[in-house]
Design a protein around this motif. Structure first.
Motif, PDB file in Angstrom:
ATOM      1  N   TYR A 528      59.411 -44.464-147.806  1.00 27.14           N
ATOM      2  CA  TYR A 528      58.050 -43.965-147.838  1.00 27.14           C
ATOM      3  C   TYR A 528      57.382 -44.118-146.477  1.00 27.14           C
ATOM      4  O   TYR A 528      56.768 -43.196-145.955  1.00 27.14           O
ATOM      5  N   SER A 529      57.589 -45.277-145.912  1.00 28.42           N
ATOM      6  CA  SER A 529      56.990 -45.543-144.613  1.00 28.42           C
ATOM      7  C   SER A 529      57.571 -44.615-143.540  1.00 28.42           C
ATOM      8  O   SER A 529      56.844 -44.089-142.690  1.00 28.42           O
ATOM      9  N   VAL A 530      58.872 -44.379-143.609  1.00 29.99           N
ATOM     10  CA  VAL A 530      59.517 -43.470-142.655  1.00 29.99           C
ATOM     11  C   VAL A 530      58.966 -42.056-142.822  1.00 29.99           C
ATOM     12  O   VAL A 530      58.621 -41.379-141.857  1.00 29.99           O
ATOM     13  N   LEU A 531      58.883 -41.622-144.075  1.00 26.94           N
ATOM     14  CA  LEU A 531      58.459 -40.236-144.311  1.00 26.94           C
ATOM     15  C   LEU A 531      57.016 -40.007-143.894  1.00 26.94           C
ATOM     16  O   LEU A 531      56.668 -38.963-143.356  1.00 26.94           O
ATOM     17  N   LYS A 532      56.176 -41.005-144.161  1.00 31.44           N
ATOM     18  CA  LYS A 532      54.775 -40.872-143.745  1.00 31.44           C
ATOM     19  C   LYS A 532      54.708 -40.664-142.238  1.00 31.44           C
ATOM     20  O   LYS A 532      53.969 -39.833-141.736  1.00 31.44           O
ATOM     21  N   ASP A 533      55.534 -41.455-141.564  1.00 33.23           N
ATOM     22  CA  ASP A 533      55.539 -41.385-140.118  1.00 33.23           C
ATOM     23  C   ASP A 533      56.094 -40.050-139.617  1.00 33.23           C
ATOM     24  O   ASP A 533      55.561 -39.452-138.682  1.00 33.23           O
ATOM     25  N   LEU A 534      57.156 -39.600-140.258  1.00 27.34           N
ATOM     26  CA  LEU A 534      57.753 -38.328-139.845  1.00 27.34           C
ATOM     27  C   LEU A 534      56.768 -37.179-140.069  1.00 27.34           C
ATOM     28  O   LEU A 534      56.682 -36.244-139.283  1.00 27.34           O
ATOM     29  N   LYS A 535      56.047 -37.277-141.158  1.00 27.02           N
ATOM     30  CA  LYS A 535      55.075 -36.254-141.481  1.00 27.02           C
ATOM     31  C   LYS A 535      54.027 -36.166-140.369  1.00 27.02           C
ATOM     32  O   LYS A 535      53.716 -35.100-139.864  1.00 27.02           O
ATOM     33  N   LYS A 536      53.550 -37.334-140.001  1.00 32.92           N
ATOM     34  CA  LYS A 536      52.554 -37.395-138.938  1.00 32.92           C
ATOM     35  C   LYS A 536      53.109 -36.785-137.654  1.00 32.92           C
ATOM     36  O   LYS A 536      52.407 -36.195-136.861  1.00 32.92           O
ATOM     37  N   ASP A 537      54.415 -36.964-137.497  1.00 37.72           N
ATOM     38  CA  ASP A 537      55.079 -36.541-136.275  1.00 37.72           C
ATOM     39  C   ASP A 537      55.380 -35.041-136.269  1.00 37.72           C
ATOM     40  O   ASP A 537      55.847 -34.511-135.271  1.00 37.72           O
ATOM     41  N   GLY A 538      55.156 -34.371-137.385  1.00 36.67           N
ATOM     42  CA  GLY A 538      55.351 -32.923-137.388  1.00 36.67           C
ATOM     43  C   GLY A 538      56.510 -32.431-138.247  1.00 36.67           C
ATOM     44  O   GLY A 538      56.813 -31.240-138.260  1.00 36.67           O
ATOM     45  N   TYR A 539      57.159 -33.339-138.948  1.00 35.81           N
ATOM     46  CA  TYR A 539      58.224 -32.902-139.847  1.00 35.81           C
ATOM     47  C   TYR A 539      57.600 -32.357-141.130  1.00 35.81           C
ATOM     48  O   TYR A 539      56.504 -32.775-141.526  1.00 35.81           O
ATOM     49  N   ASN A 540      58.339 -31.485-141.795  1.00 34.87           N
ATOM     50  CA  ASN A 540      57.842 -30.920-143.040  1.00 34.87           C
ATOM     51  C   ASN A 540      58.273 -31.791-144.227  1.00 34.87           C
ATOM     52  O   ASN A 540      59.431 -31.789-144.612  1.00 34.87           O
ATOM     53  N   VAL A 541      57.330 -32.552-144.732  1.00 36.89           N
ATOM     54  CA  VAL A 541      57.612 -33.445-145.862  1.00 36.89           C
ATOM     55  C   VAL A 541      56.682 -33.077-147.005  1.00 36.89           C
ATOM     56  O   VAL A 541      55.999 -33.913-147.575  1.00 36.89           O
ATOM     57  N   GLU A 542      56.672 -31.803-147.322  1.00 36.15           N
ATOM     58  CA  GLU A 542      55.723 -31.290-148.293  1.00 36.15           C
ATOM     59  C   GLU A 542      55.861 -31.966-149.661  1.00 36.15           C
ATOM     60  O   GLU A 542      56.972 -32.156-150.150  1.00 36.15           O
ATOM     61  N   GLY A 543      54.745 -32.303-150.234  1.00 39.58           N
ATOM     62  CA  GLY A 543      54.760 -32.809-151.599  1.00 39.58           C
ATOM     63  C   GLY A 543      55.136 -34.270-151.737  1.00 39.58           C
ATOM     64  O   GLY A 543      55.444 -34.741-152.833  1.00 39.58           O
ATOM     65  N   LEU A 544      55.118 -34.977-150.628  1.00 38.51           N
ATOM     66  CA  LEU A 544      55.410 -36.411-150.705  1.00 38.51           C
ATOM     67  C   LEU A 544      54.350 -37.085-151.572  1.00 38.51           C
ATOM     68  O   LEU A 544      53.165 -36.888-151.361  1.00 38.51           O
ATOM     69  N   PRO A 545      54.787 -37.879-152.560  1.00 42.51           N
ATOM     70  CA  PRO A 545      53.805 -38.519-153.436  1.00 42.51           C
ATOM     71  C   PRO A 545      52.900 -39.489-152.682  1.00 42.51           C
ATOM     72  O   PRO A 545      53.138 -39.809-151.527  1.00 42.51           O
ATOM     73  N   GLU A 546      51.905 -39.968-153.401  1.00 45.39           N
ATOM     74  CA  GLU A 546      50.889 -40.805-152.774  1.00 45.39           C
ATOM     75  C   GLU A 546      51.362 -42.220-152.484  1.00 45.39           C
ATOM     76  O   GLU A 546      50.865 -42.877-151.587  1.00 45.39           O
ATOM     77  N   THR A 547      52.279 -42.697-153.301  1.00 50.16           N
ATOM     78  CA  THR A 547      52.712 -44.088-153.133  1.00 50.16           C
ATOM     79  C   THR A 547      54.226 -44.177-153.215  1.00 50.16           C
ATOM     80  O   THR A 547      54.883 -43.249-153.684  1.00 50.16           O
ATOM     81  N   SER A 548      54.724 -45.311-152.782  1.00 47.02           N
ATOM     82  CA  SER A 548      56.178 -45.464-152.843  1.00 47.02           C
ATOM     83  C   SER A 548      56.637 -45.629-154.291  1.00 47.02           C
ATOM     84  O   SER A 548      57.738 -45.230-154.644  1.00 47.02           O
ATOM     85  N   GLU A 549      55.770 -46.189-155.160  1.00 36.66           N
ATOM     86  CA  GLU A 549      56.129 -46.296-156.577  1.00 36.66           C
ATOM     87  C   GLU A 549      56.312 -44.913-157.180  1.00 36.66           C
ATOM     88  O   GLU A 549      57.248 -44.650-157.929  1.00 36.66           O
ATOM     89  N   ALA A 550      55.414 -44.007-156.792  1.00 41.09           N
ATOM     90  CA  ALA A 550      55.513 -42.643-157.311  1.00 41.09           C
ATOM     91  C   ALA A 550      56.795 -41.984-156.812  1.00 41.09           C
ATOM     92  O   ALA A 550      57.406 -41.172-157.506  1.00 41.09           O
ATOM     93  N   LEU A 551      57.182 -42.356-155.605  1.00 39.66           N
ATOM     94  CA  LEU A 551      58.427 -41.833-155.042  1.00 39.66           C
ATOM     95  C   LEU A 551      59.621 -42.280-155.887  1.00 39.66           C
ATOM     96  O   LEU A 551      60.497 -41.490-156.232  1.00 39.66           O
ATOM     97  N   ILE A 552      59.621 -43.562-156.230  1.00 41.60           N
ATOM     98  CA  ILE A 552      60.692 -44.064-157.092  1.00 41.60           C
ATOM     99  C   ILE A 552      60.703 -43.298-158.407  1.00 41.60           C
ATOM    100  O   ILE A 552      61.740 -42.823-158.867  1.00 41.60           O
TER     101      ILE A 552
END
Lengths: 1381, 269
Positions: A528-552
């Motif tokens: 989750y932490s990686v994806l948040k960062d990648l998103k900020k960096d310009g990667y397309n991480v569309e639809g990433l949930p709000e929390t890491s629990e939701a990701l699980i």
């Protein structure tokens, strides 16, 4: 509802012998062995022989193919030339030169015979070599850097040196260089003479200095020598010319070289008019392309030429194609042995990539890399990725490497750096036949060393022809290499928004509660932490949930999934036909798994890929091996192929999802352990086929360099290290805490008359805490004489302090969340506890002990014995250390607890000596007079360490890798021993396998071995153990630079001898006088990873054992010999063969599988586990037939195990202890030895603990208790785990399962451990509910494990407890399956 | 000269067609390619490497020489099929094989002759007519068993454009005696079959070695001379599983090997 009675034990009660007939097929499925060695006799078919055809060595080629005997019809004088080279590319060129000399020469006829260095291992070849030298005129040697062989060459040539007309040795080990002689010119004084000539030749400290200075000499000296008329100068000049001819390498140059030498030095030809030309010189460094009319020494000129190529289209010439830099060896180009280079260039260009192939004649490529591949103006790389086709380290080749310089150059270049390799020591067929794969010496030189430069992907792209010695492309390998190089280049070219990333998580063992397992890592929070960062960096991480629990939730679908609902989210259903077309090797899997889809990762019609996609990111679940629950396969398969579902996963990632990179998330998965060659994959090795074309980035725990290296070599991973969670002191709790309070009041009140009463409370509390097994306690109520009270209390106190100060990683690490400064304190305290004499740093305990006039070692000894005042002093020292370091850390920390700018703070601190925080702190303690100078040096070092511990590079490095940049390499290991491991976020590597054991490691090993023997004697009526069975781990030996390896050497009484380059390839015996005890026999069980990484050291050990067995010494002083003689007699073999002590798995297979059986509860009884151990671990390495790989030697294995009096393992770093991983019990033979021994006596089992400055040897059961107290039963630990949620529950369950593993293999687990665990996790209602709701699957497994422990007789408890567990099991099972009652 | 025929073959992605053509005809007058008899293929290469060649084990070094025994230097540089026809008609296959390679080198151009082997991107300079003529001779004298067009059909139909499979079909690789199925290149020349027997594998000759990878052979097989060998719909033999059910992919897949399709290479040399 599942029946409890049957659930853990549902296996059919097949006996091992019944199984064997069934599974013979599996047993051999995956070897690469020649069929002919497998006999029909079932008994002998269990013996696996390898490519030990012929001489049993790595190469079967003979020099005869290189021999040219002239017809000599005209009775010309004959000149006989003998050469020894590493570089087979010289063979065809030399042959051609001599052929044409014989055709055209009117003066002499030439006889020539050549040896490839590796061939000299063979005794008969060596004899022929010596014989050839007897009537030779000229000897030529080149690149002889393997010590054993160098010594052989030296011995043989030395005998003939005076008689020989000329001896020419080009860059080689000094021992061989000294043989050089041309007339008056000799190098016999090399390294000793003061003349400037030799000074130049002397190796420098810097890197490839030696070879470099030789080349410099070649360039400059001829000019100088021209003006020196003397004979001496003439001889020296001819030497230099020779070197120029040699490096010029072409048949023409070699022809002239031979003419020059023979007319100048062969008496029969002296004075004859033989004309020869000067050497044709090629550029030293430059750019070469097969189509180009010339070599270039300017990249712009090269590109200009490239632009005029009429065979190429505009696109290739234009700016919008990937550009690949190639690094080539000049000798291949000048000798015309360039077919494999041309193949790579063609393949890349055909795939639409532009190439810039650069070469260098010397061994240092860092200059050419900077000169030709970096734009001099913009400083940007001119290439998108670089492939070295030399196989060598960037600086130093086979000689002396300079990794820092290489890293420096590569960092400037900043593109992915691949080091592929041509076969050097083996022919193509020999490599294909070998289960080891690549020759171990080549692995050391061309795989391990380039890794230290940050090199990746050791792909064997070229074979070697046995007769011409020429290199040729391996077409599929070339394809694999080129596609991968381009894929890496694309990462540099593509935009972030369009890049597709497949994150792969693991599930070990296969259970829904285990999705996303990785050592020390909170996987989903990290993703989750990686994806948040990648998103900020310009990667397309569309639809990433709000929390890491939701990701699980998304991926696991529903932690409490309905029975009918699919387990995991299905990302893709792959039809069978689609699967087959996407997976070229699918048919090969059918032998093991039948027709697809099979029943793993399948719905019966389709193959299922589990996971979920967010924009351009796919998070997928790696399928498991698939045979974890199958005892038959666990027992007999040396290895099994991946199942269809596994293959489908990677086909999906590569070809449907079209990943630009795959990110394997955490330590460790199954991919890299799939069957195939150990190193140097071929077309049919599964890790290679599975990973396909996808660049592989792998987050790996920094403390596990060995397995990271397997991932690197077998699955081509760019391994990026992550930190293990910050360690904390275990602390005290419950009864242990009470005890410490009691002891404290005893110390203040002992003389008041309340002493006896407090002592008796201490004793009874200690007994409640089950300390009576660790400390000898008087019976309660027994009168204790006043003077013995201190000792009783001291012993308990010492034990308590040991528990209290134990380090344990708390919670799980999250990528992108480095520890706060205060969390780093415990780690720093331990870093500060080690003396580092090489850096001039005294440890804090040493300094503090000195302050009060004590020697810390003596304090340690006293405390171990339970001498109260020493225990107390040690406690004070520990406390003062913590206090001083906390005070220091506080001053460098801001209000949020983060470290701010250590350097500035530190220098301001250091500027005002009086204000030093540690001095301030210590001024209020008894250590106020501590040496300030020493403290300052130490704290300066700690400041650096602190900065590194809290550095946050893990995300940064991942992003670099994904952007096609160079990720800096760094060692893996234990940050406490080796702070160079920090900061994390480096491309982890192991070490030069020939560098261990170091002298320091040998020193530490002696201490441990001596303590071990002492302890065994004390426990065993003063008798020396005759045999010790022990384990060698890859990671341990990397972390400790070979301590456990050195322990084995010391047990049998030998010591390592290093060569000129500091490499250890030889051992010699220590005399019995010096040893002062008998030589102890050993059974060495090497882990599969150790075998992969350190086959040279296995070879060394085997030689050592055989050497010792053959010493003429009395049997009661040499147990190795004693046993070997007995075994030789019993088995009807010779002593040398009987002296086989170094065992491991078969090639390409890992572990005894006991761990898998235990984790999956898939075993019947202990005998079955022992069978697994014997059948999987009885493969030996034979130094007399190293090419044969691992051979089954079960009889000797069993015989020598039956002589073992003790079993032994090492613990070397605090974060991995006995129950943290399944490896330790997996390799423990304690119960097995008991079973094999004639007297059925249980051997003593010991664990050495070198995690702290005060090294200990404990019994296994002591260590298991210590581990249980500090982890499983310690609120600090389990609460830390619970705070990580889902993964935390699994960690708790894992500890209990591993504890059962110890019961199963050693029987050294006390009943109270299970009892206490039960009251902690089951009887406590609140805890119980937290566990169930956080991870019901793992909780179910926990309950099951308790029941199993009871069912298997490892835990006796009340019927009530069992009833409760059964009930809980069915409740949670119903809950998971969604059945309402 | 054939104006860069490869350009029109198989590759969909290039836009510089006409430009390239223009360039080629400008810079490379047709006549210079074939008609300039050279005196030798660089003696150094010729003599020096000939020895090492005959004994190598993979399909090896055959490019780097012209066979010294059968060819006179003066004849070696002109393009004439006479010698090839002669060797083939006398079933002198070993020499016919060598001569074929020599002819390719001659046809590929001046630079190729100096170098001694054909770089894959030079195949486009060989004219359709000449290559076909060579192929026809092979077919003619082998009952349609040998020749590039025969090889192309096998490569396309039976091997699914996989070179390892192809090498096995035509007998250029051999199965090793290891437990896991592995293959190695046959050793040149002894392990090849120099006679037209019943059991000589179809497509066994002429040889194109893999010493420098498979791109040269790939270029030859994709030469317009053999364009008319259609990729027939369903593939026989072991590749029967080879098609996905997706219609679109099937179409794509059949025109290019999968790895290349996914890789989107640009071959428009």
């Amino acid at each position: 509802m599942a029946s409890l009675v049957s659930s853990p034990f549902t296996l059919p009660s097949l006996k091992a012998d019944q199984l064997s007939s069934l599974s013979q097929k599996h047993y051999f499925l995956h070897s690469f062995l020649p069929k002919k060695t497998i006999q029909t006799n079932p008994k002998s078919s269990m013996k696996v022989k390898c490519a030990a055809i012929g001489n049993g060595l790595f190469t079967q080629t003979t020099p005869e193919v290189r021999r040219i005997v002239p017809e000599n019809n005209q009775n010309l004088p004959t000149v006989k030339i003998v050469y020894v080279v590493l570089e087979a590319q010289y063979q065809s060129s030399l042959t051609a030169a001599v052929q044409s000399l014989n055709e055209n020469s009117k003066f002499a006829s030439y006889e020539v015979v050549g040896y490839l260095v590796e061939e000299l291992r063979d005794e008969s070849t060596y004899k022929t070599f010596c014989k050839d030298l007897e009537d030779a005129n000229i000897f030529i040697g080149s690149l002889i850097f393997v010590e054993e062989l160098a010594l052989k060459v030296k011995t043989a040539v030395e005998k003939e040196r005076d008689r020989l007309d000329a001896v020419l040795v080009f860059p080689s080990m000094p021992e061989v260089m000294r043989l050089n002689k041309l007339g008056s010119f000799s190098m016999s004084q090399l390294g000793q003479s003061k003349s400037p000539f030799f000074q130049l030749l002397k190796r420098k400290k810097q890197g490839a200095g030696f070879a470099e200075s030789m080349l410099k000499l070649v360039r400059t000296l001829p000019k100088v020598l021209k003006y020196l008329p003397s004979d001496k100068a003439q001889d020296a000049r001819l030497y230099i010319l020779s070197l120029q001819f040699w490096l010029g390498g072409s048949p023409d140059n070699l022809q002239n070289f031979l003419k020059m030498i023979s007319v100048s030095y062969v008496p029969a030809l002296k004075g004859k008019k033989i004309e020869y030309s000067d050497p044709v010189l090629f550029l030293d460094n430059g750019i070469w392309h097969p189509l180009a009319p010339t070599m270039f020494d300017d990249v712009k000129e090269y590109l200009n030429w490239y632009g005029t190529r009429k065979d190429a289209n505009e696109k290739l010439k234009g700016p919008n194609v990937p550009v690949i830099g190639l690094i080539l060896q000049r000798s291949h180009i000048v000798t015309g042995d360039d077919g494999h280079y041309v193949a790579v260039i063609m393949e890349l260009e055909a795939r639409g990539a532009k190439v810039i192939p650069i070469f260098a004649g010397a061994l240092d490529f860092s200059g050419p890399v900077e000169r030709f591949l970096i734009d001099p103006v913009t400083k940007k790389p001119m290439v998108n990725s670089v492939v070295s086709l030399t196989g060598f380290a960037l600086v130093g080749g086979p000689a002396r490497q300079d990794h820092p310089r290489a890293v420096e150059a590569l960092r400037k270049l900043d593109v992915p750096y691949i080091v592929a390799l041509p076969l050097v020591f083996q022919t193509t067929e020999e490599w294909l036949n070998s289960t080891l794969g690549l020759h171990p010496i080549q692995v050391a030189l061309q795989v391990a060393l380039p890794e230290l430069d940050g090199g990746m992907e050791p792909i064997v792209f070229a074979g070697r022809d046995p007769r011409t010695g020429k290199s040729h492309a391996l077409h599929k390998r070339v394809e694999q290499l080129c596609t991968r190089a381009i894929r890496w280049a694309e990462l540099k070219r593509k935009s972030k928004a369009e890049k597709k990333l497949a994150i792969t998580v693991f599930s070990f063992p296969p259970d829904k509660g285990n999705i996303g397992t990785a050592a020390y890592l909170n996987v989903f929070s990290s993703i989750y932490s990686v994806l948040k960062d990648l998103k900020k960096d310009g990667y397309n991480v569309e639809g990433l949930p709000e929390t890491s629990e939701a990701l699980i939730e998304d991926i696991i679908h529903d932690k409490e999934a309905q029975f009918s609902s699919p387990n995991l989210n299905i990302a893709y259903k792959m039809g069978v036909r689609e699967y087959q077309s996407l997976t070229p090797y699918a048919t090969a899997l059918e032998e093991n798994w039948g027709k697809p889809p099979g029943n793993l990762n399948s719905d019966g019609e389709n193959l299922l890929v589990y996971g979920k996609q967010y924009g351009n990111v796919f998070i997928g679940v790696q399928p498991t091996f698939g045979y974890e629950g199958d005892p038959m396969r666990l027992l007999f398969s040396k290895s099994a192929s991946p199942h269809h579902g596994f293959a489908a996963y990677y086909s999906f990632v590569e070809k449907i999802f079209n990943a630009d990179a795959v990110l394997h998330f955490g330590t460790h998965g199954s991919l890299e352990f799939m069957p195939g060659k150990q190193v140097g994959m071929s077309d049919v090795c599964y890790p290679d086929s599975l990973i396909g074309n996808i660049p592989n980035v792998y987050y790996y725990a920094a403390n596990n360099p060995s397995e990271a290296t397997i991932a690197k070599r077998r699955s081509y991973a760019n391994t990026i290290s992550y930190l293990t969670p910050p360690a904390e002191n275990a602390g005290l709790y419950k009864g242990l805490k009470q005890l410490s309070e009691l002891i404290s009041s005893y110390q203040s009140l002992k003389d008041t008359g309340r002493g006896p009463q407090i002592v008796s409370s201490i004793i009874s509390t200690a007994k409640q805490c089950n300390l009576d097994k660790d400390v000898e306690l008087p019976d309660e109520g027994e009168e204790i004489p006043a003077k013995e009270r201190d000792l009783v209390v001291g012993k308990v106190y010492s034990k308590i302090m040991e528990i209290e100060s134990r380090l344990l990683p708390c919670g799980l690490h999250v990528i992108g969340e480095p520890p706060s400064a205060m969390e780093a304190v415990a780690t720093l305290v331990n870093i500060a506890a080690l003396n580092r004499p090489e850096d001039g740093i005294s440890s804090l305990p040493t300094i503090l002990a000195e302050t009060v006039g004590q020697n810390i070692e003596e304090v340690y000894r006293g405390s171990d014995k339970g001498i109260l005042k020493d225990v107390e002093l040690l406690r004070q020292i520990t406390e003062a250390s913590r206090g001083a370091i906390s005070a220091f850390v506080e001053r460098t920390t801001n209000k949020k607890g983060q470290v701010v700018d250590v350097t500035n703070k530190l220098s301001s601190i250091l500027g005002f000596g009086i204000n030093e925080p540690w001095v301030q702190y210590l001024s209020n303690t008894k250590f106020y007079r501590a040496d300030r100078e020493k403290l300052r040096t130490l704290f300066q070092f700690l400041g650096e360490c602190l900065k590194l511990v809290v550095a946050d590079n893990e995300l940064g490095s991942l992003k670099q890798a994904l952007e096609g940049k160079y990720v800096e390499p760094g060692p893996g290991g234990d940050p406490i021993r080796n702070p160079k491991v920090l900061p994390t976020g480096k491309n982890i590597h192991a070490l030069d396998p020939q560098a261990i054991p170091t002298t320091a490691a040998m020193q530490s090993a002696k201490v441990v071995v001596d303590r071990l023997i002492e302890r065994q004697k004390a426990d065993n009526g003063g008798k020396y153990p005759e045999t010790i069975a022990l384990v060698l781990w890859g990671t341990d030996n990397i972390k400790t630079y070979g301590e456990s390896l050195a322990q084995v050497l010391w047990m049998i009484g030998v010591k390592p001898v290093a060569d000129t380059f500091g490499r250890v390839n030889r051992v010699e015996p220590v005399s019995l006088e010096e040893l002062g005890r008998p030589r102890i026999d050993v059974v060495v069980n090497c882990s599969g990873v150790f075998r992969d990484l350190f086959i040279n050291q296995m070879n060394l050990l085997d030689r050592a054992v055989k050497m010792v067995a053959e010493l003429d010494e009395p049997a009661d002083q040499n147990y190795v010999r004693k046993h070997a003689l007995e075994q030789a007699e019993a088995l009807g073999i010779d002593v040398r063969e009987a002296a086989t002590r170094v065992f491991s798995n078969a090639s390409g297979s890992y572990s005894s599988n006991i761990n898998l059986a235990v984790e999956n509860s898939s075993w019947n009884d202990e005998n079955q586990l022992q069978d697994m151990y014997l059948s999987r671990k009885s493969f030996a390495f034979d130094c007399d037939a190293p090419g044969a790989g691992m051979m089954e030697k079960r009889q000797v294995f069993e015989m020598v195990l039956s002589t073992a009096d003790a079993t032994f393992q090492n613990l070397d770093s605090s974060e991995i202890s006995l129950t943290d991983v399944s490896h330790y019990f997996d390799s423990d033979p304690t119960n097995l030895v008991q079973n094999l021994r004639k007297d059925k006596k249980k051997p003593s089992a010991y664990i050495a603990d070198t995690t702290t400055a005060n090294a200990q040897v404990r019994t296994l059961s002591e260590t298991v208790r210590l581990d249980a107290r500090t982890k499983l039963l310690n609120p600090k630990w389990y609460e830390g785990m619970m705070s990580s949620g889902y993964e935390g529950v699994r960690e708790i369950e894992k500890r209990l399962t591993n504890t059962v593993g110890w019961s199963a293999t050693s029987g050294q687990v006390d009943n109270w451990v299970y009892e206490e665990a039960n009251s902690t996790f089951i009887q406590d209602e609140e805890m119980l509910n937290r566990l169930i709701s956080t991870n019901p699957n793992s909780f179910r497994k926990l309950v099951q494990t308790f029941l199993e422990a009871n069912g298997r007789g490892y835990w006796e408890t009340s019927q009530e407890n069992i009833e409760k567990l059964r009930q809980l099991y069915s409740e949670v099972e119903d809950k998971i399956e969604g059945i309402d009652r | 000269m054939a104006p860069n025929p490869l350009q029109s073959l198989h590759y969909h992605h290039h836009h510089h067609h006409s430009l390239l053509r223009l360039q080629h005809s400008d810079s490379q007058p047709t006549s210079s390619l074939f008609l300039k008899p050279r005196t030798s293929i660089s003696t150094a290469t010729n003599t020096s490497l000939s020895l090492s060649i005959s004994s190598s084990s993979s399909t090896t070094t055959t490019f780097s020489i012209s066979p010294t025994t059968s060819i006179t230097p003066s004849a070696s540089q002109t393009f004439s099929l006479d010698l090839l026809r002669q060797h083939l008609s006398t079933q002198n296959l070993r020499q016919a094989d060598e001569e074929t390679r020599r002819l390719l080198i001659v046809l590929a151009g001046e630079a190729t002759q100096k170098r001694g082997y054909v770089f894959f991107s030079e195949v486009q300079f060989i004219s359709e007519k000449d290559l076909k003529a060579i192929d026809e001779l092979w077919k003619q004298y082998s009952n349609n068993k040998f020749g590039y067009s025969i090889q192309k059909r096998i490569w396309q139909k039976n091997a699914g454009k996989d070179f390892t499979k192809f090498f096995l079909k035509v007998g250029w690789m051999k199965k090793l005696d290891t437990e896991v199925v592995q293959y190695n290149y046959r050793s040149f020349p002894n392990e090849f079959i120099w006679e037209l027997n019943d059991d000589t594998p179809e497509g066994h000759l002429p040889l194109t070695n893999a010493l420098r990878g498979t791109q040269l052979l790939n270029s030859i097989l994709n030469h317009p001379a053999f364009e008319d060998i259609k990729e027939e719909d369903e593939v026989d033999g072991e590749n029967k599983h080879g098609k996905p059910d997706n219609g679109l992919r099937e179409e794509e897949n059949s025109s290019k090997p999968l790895s290349k399709r996914l890789f989107k290479p640009n071959y428009s040399f």
